[in-house]
Scaffold this motif. Structure first.
Motif, PDB file in Angstrom:
ATOM      1  N   LYS A  36      -3.460  -0.009  -3.155  1.00 38.07           N
ATOM      2  CA  LYS A  36      -2.719  -1.279  -3.504  1.00 38.07           C
ATOM      3  C   LYS A  36      -1.873  -1.420  -4.658  1.00 38.07           C
ATOM      4  O   LYS A  36      -2.672  -1.031  -5.695  1.00 38.07           O
ATOM      5  CB  LYS A  36      -3.750  -2.617  -3.412  1.00 38.07           C
TER       6      LYS A  36
ATOM      7  N   ILE B 144       0.662  -1.063   0.050  1.00 41.38           N
ATOM      8  CA  ILE B 144      -0.031  -0.009  -0.091  1.00 41.38           C
ATOM      9  C   ILE B 144       0.972   1.292   0.029  1.00 41.38           C
ATOM     10  O   ILE B 144       1.616   1.431   0.734  1.00 41.38           O
ATOM     11  CB  ILE B 144      -1.043  -0.144   1.163  1.00 41.38           C
TER      12      ILE B 144
ATOM     13  N   ASN C 183      -1.992   5.370  -0.339  1.00 40.96           N
ATOM     14  CA  ASN C 183      -3.373   4.892  -0.270  1.00 40.96           C
ATOM     15  C   ASN C 183      -3.858   4.071  -1.270  1.00 40.96           C
ATOM     16  O   ASN C 183      -5.215   3.921  -1.504  1.00 40.96           O
ATOM     17  CB  ASN C 183      -4.215   5.735   0.317  1.00 40.96           C
TER      18      ASN C 183
END
Length: 177
Positions: free
Chosen positions: A25, A20, A23
């Motif tokens: 993935k 991450i 913010n």
């Protein structure tokens, strides 16, 4: 193993290569290249040739701080030989890679990655109510902590007053005067 047979990669291995950052993935170019069975420079070469397919919300380059944090987070120096900062691919960027990499393994791994992203999203949605309750509980605990701290402050003031000598009031005998 024949050339038509492809390698099966455990989901845990794929998931361990998801991070991450900002913010989002993401997966790094060298991790994806390893999973796809290609060299990192070849993967990035295909991305450069198809730049229009990778806007910034699909792929971005890590800055020095992000890269340094990621290396220290993983306690590894295996990325030390890079000349350029790594590219980070969001879920959409990983999906787009399947259109520029045509090997059977790349397509198979890409499908696997998309299924993992879907499972993660479903899991988060499925347990959303639990996350909300935990958040509410944490807020209540913070309020309780404030009340407990206030109580201890009051108690400490009483203890401080008890340590000071008190003046006696009431009747005294002749010996006490």
């Amino acid at each position: 193993m024949s050339k038509t047979q492809s390698i099966t990669i455990p989901d845990e291995v794929v998931m361990s290569k998801m991070y991450i950052i900002r913010n989002q993935k993401i997966m790094l170019d060298e991790d994806l290249a390893e999973l796809y069975g290609v060299e990192t420079r070849r993967l990035n070469e295909q991305v450069r040739r198809n730049k229009d397919r990778f806007p910034e919300d699909f792929m971005f380059q890590l800055d020095e701080t992000e890269f340094s944090d990621l290396k220290s987070q993983n306690a590894t120096s295996s990325w030390g030989g890079r000349r350029k900062l790594p590219n980070a691919f969001t879920e959409h960027g990983v999906l787009m890679l399947s259109s520029v990499l045509n090997s059977k393994q790349a397509i198979k791994v890409n499908i696997q990655i998309m299924r993992i992203y879907t499972r993660i999203r479903e899991m988060l949605l499925k347990h959303k109510d639990i996350f909300i309750k935990v958040e509410q509980f944490e807020k209540q605990m913070m309020k309780q902590d404030e009340k407990i701290e206030l109580l201890f402050n009051y108690l400490s003031k009483f203890i401080e007053k008890d340590e000071q000598p008190r003046t006696r009031i009431g009747f005294r005998t002749e010996k006490e005067e």
